[in-house]
Design a protein around this motif. Structure first.
Motif, PDB file in Angstrom:
ATOM      1  N   LYS A  14       0.809  -1.207   0.000  1.00 23.34           N
ATOM      2  CA  LYS A  14       0.000   0.000   0.000  1.00 23.34           C
ATOM      3  C   LYS A  14       0.848   1.265   0.000  1.00 23.34           C
ATOM      4  O   LYS A  14       0.580   2.212  -0.740  1.00 23.34           O
ATOM      5  CB  LYS A  14      -0.936  -0.004   1.213  1.00 23.34           C
ATOM      6  N   GLY A  15       1.901   1.266   0.808  1.00 23.71           N
ATOM      7  CA  GLY A  15       2.756   2.440   0.881  1.00 23.71           C
ATOM      8  C   GLY A  15       3.403   2.781  -0.430  1.00 23.71           C
ATOM      9  O   GLY A  15       3.670   3.954  -0.716  1.00 23.71           O
ATOM     10  N   HIS A  16       3.657   1.758  -1.259  1.00 28.14           N
ATOM     11  CA  HIS A  16       4.277   1.992  -2.556  1.00 28.14           C
ATOM     12  C   HIS A  16       3.287   2.503  -3.590  1.00 28.14           C
ATOM     13  O   HIS A  16       3.686   2.969  -4.653  1.00 28.14           O
ATOM     14  CB  HIS A  16       4.929   0.704  -3.070  1.00 28.14           C
ATOM     15  N   LEU A  17       1.992   2.375  -3.303  1.00 28.78           N
ATOM     16  CA  LEU A  17       0.975   2.767  -4.271  1.00 28.78           C
ATOM     17  C   LEU A  17       0.289   4.067  -3.883  1.00 28.78           C
ATOM     18  O   LEU A  17      -0.709   4.447  -4.488  1.00 28.78           O
ATOM     19  CB  LEU A  17      -0.078   1.655  -4.403  1.00 28.78           C
ATOM     20  N   GLU A  18       0.801   4.739  -2.873  1.00 26.29           N
ATOM     21  CA  GLU A  18       0.209   5.993  -2.432  1.00 26.29           C
ATOM     22  C   GLU A  18       1.100   7.158  -2.838  1.00 26.29           C
ATOM     23  O   GLU A  18       2.324   7.098  -2.744  1.00 26.29           O
ATOM     24  CB  GLU A  18       0.035   6.004  -0.907  1.00 26.29           C
ATOM     25  N   CYS A  19       0.486   8.204  -3.262  1.00 26.20           N
ATOM     26  CA  CYS A  19       1.205   9.426  -3.623  1.00 26.20           C
ATOM     27  C   CYS A  19       1.809  10.032  -2.360  1.00 26.20           C
ATOM     28  O   CYS A  19       1.097  10.215  -1.361  1.00 26.20           O
ATOM     29  CB  CYS A  19       0.238  10.414  -4.280  1.00 26.20           C
ATOM     30  N   PRO A  20       3.107  10.352  -2.356  1.00 26.28           N
ATOM     31  CA  PRO A  20       3.736  10.931  -1.163  1.00 26.28           C
ATOM     32  C   PRO A  20       3.170  12.289  -0.764  1.00 26.28           C
ATOM     33  O   PRO A  20       3.385  12.730   0.360  1.00 26.28           O
ATOM     34  CB  PRO A  20       5.213  11.050  -1.574  1.00 26.28           C
ATOM     35  N   ILE A  21       2.447  12.941  -1.684  1.00 26.40           N
ATOM     36  CA  ILE A  21       1.906  14.267  -1.365  1.00 26.40           C
ATOM     37  C   ILE A  21       0.535  14.149  -0.708  1.00 26.40           C
ATOM     38  O   ILE A  21       0.300  14.676   0.375  1.00 26.40           O
ATOM     39  CB  ILE A  21       1.813  15.135  -2.639  1.00 26.40           C
ATOM     40  N   CYS A  22      -0.405  13.456  -1.380  1.00 27.80           N
ATOM     41  CA  CYS A  22      -1.772  13.373  -0.843  1.00 27.80           C
ATOM     42  C   CYS A  22      -2.007  12.130   0.002  1.00 27.80           C
ATOM     43  O   CYS A  22      -3.043  12.002   0.653  1.00 27.80           O
ATOM     44  CB  CYS A  22      -2.788  13.425  -1.978  1.00 27.80           C
ATOM     45  N   CYS A  23      -1.031  11.190  -0.036  1.00 28.78           N
ATOM     46  CA  CYS A  23      -1.127   9.946   0.739  1.00 28.78           C
ATOM     47  C   CYS A  23      -2.347   9.112   0.361  1.00 28.78           C
ATOM     48  O   CYS A  23      -2.883   8.356   1.189  1.00 28.78           O
ATOM     49  CB  CYS A  23      -1.123  10.227   2.251  1.00 28.78           C
ATOM     50  N   CYS A  24      -2.834   9.268  -0.862  1.00 26.21           N
ATOM     51  CA  CYS A  24      -3.922   8.446  -1.384  1.00 26.21           C
ATOM     52  C   CYS A  24      -3.395   7.629  -2.560  1.00 26.21           C
ATOM     53  O   CYS A  24      -2.291   7.878  -3.069  1.00 26.21           O
ATOM     54  CB  CYS A  24      -5.085   9.330  -1.850  1.00 26.21           C
ATOM     55  N   LEU A  32       8.809  12.102 -12.310  1.00 25.26           N
ATOM     56  CA  LEU A  32       9.814  13.143 -12.479  1.00 25.26           C
ATOM     57  C   LEU A  32      11.143  12.528 -12.908  1.00 25.26           C
ATOM     58  O   LEU A  32      11.299  11.302 -12.938  1.00 25.26           O
ATOM     59  CB  LEU A  32       9.985  13.916 -11.165  1.00 25.26           C
ATOM     60  N   ASP A  33      12.122  13.370 -13.204  1.00 31.24           N
ATOM     61  CA  ASP A  33      13.417  12.873 -13.665  1.00 31.24           C
ATOM     62  C   ASP A  33      14.117  12.018 -12.611  1.00 31.24           C
ATOM     63  O   ASP A  33      14.950  11.171 -12.934  1.00 31.24           O
ATOM     64  CB  ASP A  33      14.325  14.054 -14.033  1.00 31.24           C
ATOM     65  N   CYS A  34      13.798  12.242 -11.340  1.00 34.50           N
ATOM     66  CA  CYS A  34      14.427  11.476 -10.256  1.00 34.50           C
ATOM     67  C   CYS A  34      13.768  10.117 -10.059  1.00 34.50           C
ATOM     68  O   CYS A  34      14.140   9.380  -9.140  1.00 34.50           O
ATOM     69  CB  CYS A  34      14.368  12.275  -8.958  1.00 34.50           C
ATOM     70  N   LEU A  35      12.759   9.780 -10.900  1.00 36.04           N
ATOM     71  CA  LEU A  35      12.013   8.506 -10.889  1.00 36.04           C
ATOM     72  C   LEU A  35      11.000   8.417  -9.756  1.00 36.04           C
ATOM     73  O   LEU A  35      10.421   7.358  -9.532  1.00 36.04           O
ATOM     74  CB  LEU A  35      12.983   7.302 -10.800  1.00 36.04           C
ATOM     75  N   HIS A  36      10.751   9.511  -9.037  1.00 35.66           N
ATOM     76  CA  HIS A  36       9.680   9.520  -8.053  1.00 35.66           C
ATOM     77  C   HIS A  36       8.381   9.934  -8.749  1.00 35.66           C
ATOM     78  O   HIS A  36       8.378  10.811  -9.622  1.00 35.66           O
ATOM     79  CB  HIS A  36       9.982  10.498  -6.910  1.00 35.66           C
TER      80      HIS A  36
END
Length: 641
Positions: A14-24, A32-36
């Protein structure tokens, strides 16, 4: 069970499938270029808070910047993998009953009941959409099963889904699948794009399969190099940690040494102060006694005079004139005492006493700080010869806890015992039946003062008086009744004894009673061996110019070349300290120009700690931590500074 496993996977992923900004869960993820990756909407909100003219967006995870494409954030690379995984997770939630509202309507959003499932599109289809799916060329070959079968299926999604077919998104070629990769433009194209826009010679077109295969191979090679880099990093990190730990131990030891030295010097000063005080007290007592005698004498004189004067005064007051005249001769005689009065004079000279103290700290510092390890020659004894205090080939040394030093002379076949200062005590040699000694070579001492000696095919154990205690044979004879054994080096720790057999190229490990623990084959086994406190066997190979380390199962931990001035040099004796430091005697090829080097527990060279040795062989530690070196015709004791 399958349901429980799926729940576990979902919790982990689940943690890998959530956006780090909205946590959904990701919605339209962009990379992005950094692969995030982040939701497109989240990135747009981030950009809206920046200056209007900003052309770069900063990753909120790693702070690396990405140039915003001309087409805006929408033109960033989409993370199709994340999108598909998120869709699959949503469907799994529906199957497992974890979703609040299971998806049973068609994805055409007309509210019709879904009865089919497209495994390629991961879409739920109503009957009408099912027929349309089969008519349209891009989806004609998709695998479609009933929704019920799909929900009841126990087959993992990866096994019943076909590879995803991506359609072209440019130049209105939406009904053409992507089939080429233009290496020149670094973009995926369809056959129409290749024919119309990428047909010139400057465009290098590659099949997607070939490109991805080459790409994966290139990435694998880079990752393998990175893994090697990671291993070097771990090794370096471990080495730094060892060095740091050693620094902390040395700092603590240095502080302790300073305190001990200070206390010792303070004690010396106090003792000298006491001696000086005793001298002052003695002089003071003698002089005070003289003053006391003078005072007593003068007081006695005055007391006698006072008594006489009192008697005369009484007589003069009480007697009449006739009595006074009759007593006149006696009175005058008693008054003659004033002529006899002699007082001791006040001698002020002896009343002075003082001390001119020396400034101890300014005369000599308490010590000096040594910022790098070095060994300073403290004592040397012995010379070339065959006498009791001479050596023909001093090859090995060991120390007892009382500081006594045992030296094995291989040419004289003799064990000699010396005091810590080099004074000869006793010796035993070949042919001495009481000590059962034949041809001693390697020696090593335990903390409880047992001396292990390799003596031809046996290991013999002696006490502090060089009396035989017991013996054992490391390995049995060969099938023909003969043995190729040639026992050379021996090393001990608190629990084990290791014996190097250069004849069989074996290191045997035993309990202290001689019982076998393990037998380790290694073609590099030579004449010098040590047991490290980090649970390994460390030995040298002179012909191979190598320092090696293996664990007790025979696995090689490191193998490094020994050098002097950048050239290969022959190593001899090896010694391991409690702080995981390894000392190695290294020969330059010229007698009188050899040295002792220090290595860390990973085999990395650290420093040269002693130079100018004649022909150093085996080494040992004294109880005080000094290094004793068998230097062919003499024994040298180095103090580690």
């Amino acid at each position: 069970m399958a349901e429980a496993a799926a729940k576990t996977v979902w919790k982990i992923s689940k943690g890998h499938l959530e956006c780090p900004i909205c946590c959904c869960l990701f919605k339209d993820p962009k990379m992005l270029d950094c692969l995030h990756s982040f939701c497109l909407k989240c990135l747009e909100e981030m950009m809206s808070r920046q200056k209007p003219e900003a052309e770069k967006i900063t990753c909120p995870v790693c702070r690396r910047e990405t140039q915003v494409p001309d087409g805006g954030l929408q033109s960033l690379a989409s993370s199709f993998f994340l999108s598909s995984v998120v869709d699959e997770v949503k469907q799994q939630e529906a199957v497992l009953g974890e979703a609040s509202a299971p998806t049973t309507t068609c994805d055409c959003r007309e509210g019709k009941e879904a009865t089919w499932r497209c495994l390629d599109c991961s879409d739920n289809l109503c009957q009408k959409c099912r027929k349309a799916h089969g008519r349209v060329k891009p989806t004609r070959d998709h695998q479609i099963i009933s929704l019920g079968d799909w929900q009841e299926s126990k087959i993992p999604p990866a096994e019943h889904s076909k590879p995803i077919t991506r359609m072209c998104t440019i130049h209105r070629h939406h009904d053409h699948p992507l089939c080429f990769f233009c290496d020149t433009c670094n973009t995926l194209i369809c056959s129409m794009c290749a024919t119309l826009y990428h047909r010139s010679a400057e465009h290098n077109l590659l099949k997607i399969d070939d490109t991805i295969r080459s790409f994966r191979s290139e990435v694998d090679n880079i990752l393998q190099k990175f893994e090697k880099c990671r291993q070097r990093f771990k090794s370096t990190e471990k080495s730094i940690e060892h060095a740091r730990n050693r620094l902390q131990k040395k700092l603590a030891q240095a502080r302790s040494d300073i305190d001990v030295k200070a206390e010792a010097e303070i004690t010396k000063i106090r003792n000298k102060a006491k001696l000086l005080t005793d001298i002052v007290n003695k002089i003071g007592q003698e002089r005070d006694s003289e003053y006391e005698k003078a005072l007593t004498h003068n007081r006695d004189q005055m007391e006698r005079a006072d008594q006489t004067i009192a008697a005369v005064n009484d007589l003069m007051r009480q007697a009449d004139d006739f009595e006074l005249l009759e007593l006149k001769p006696k009175v005058m005689h008693n008054l003659e005492f004033q002529k006899e009065l002699k007082f001791e004079p006040a001698n002020h000279g002896p009343s002075f006493i003082g001390v001119r103290c020396q400034d101890v700290v300014s005369v000599a510092d308490l010590g000096e700080v040594c910022v790098s390890e070095k060994c300073q020659l403290k004592k040397e004894f012995g010379k070339e010869g065959t006498g009791d205090e001479e050596f023909d080939f001093a090859a090995a040394v060991a120390c007892f806890t009382n500081g006594d030093i045992v030296v094995a002379d291989t040419r004289l076949n003799r064990l000699s015992l010396f005091s810590s200062t080099g004074r000869y005590k006793t010796s035993v040699a070949k042919g001495d039946l009481r000590h059962q000694l034949e041809a001693p070579l390697g020696v090593a001492g335990t903390h409880d003062d047992l001396l292990f000696v390799t003596d031809k095919k046996k290991v013999k154990v002696f006490d502090t008086e060089l009396q035989i205690v017991r013996a054992f044979t490391p390995l049995a004879d060969d099938a023909d009744g003969r043995s190729k054994s040639k026992l050379t080096a021996v090393a001990v720790d608190s629990q084990r004894v290791a014996v190097a057999d250069t004849g069989r190229k074996v290191i045997s490990v035993h309990n202290l009673d001689g019982s076998l623990i393990a037998s380790i084959s290694n073609n590099m086994v030579s004449d010098y061996l040590a047991i490290s406190n980090f649970g390994c066997l460390v030995f040298t190979n002179g012909e191979g110019h190598s320092l090696l380390c293996i664990n007790f199962k025979g696995k090689e931990m490191f193998s490094v070349k020994t050098l002097m001035n950048g050239k290969a040099a022959k190593p001899a004796g090896v010694l391991c300290d409690d702080d995981e430091t390894i000392y190695v005697a290294v020969h330059s090829g010229i007698r009188g120009a050899s040295e002792v080097q220090r290595y860390d527990s990973n085999g990395a060279f650290v420093a040269t700690v002693a130079q100018g040795l004649y022909n150093p062989l085996e080494m040992a530690f004294t109880p005080a931590g000094d290094v004793v070196v068998a230097d062919l015709h003499s024994v040298k004791i180095f103090e580690r500074m």
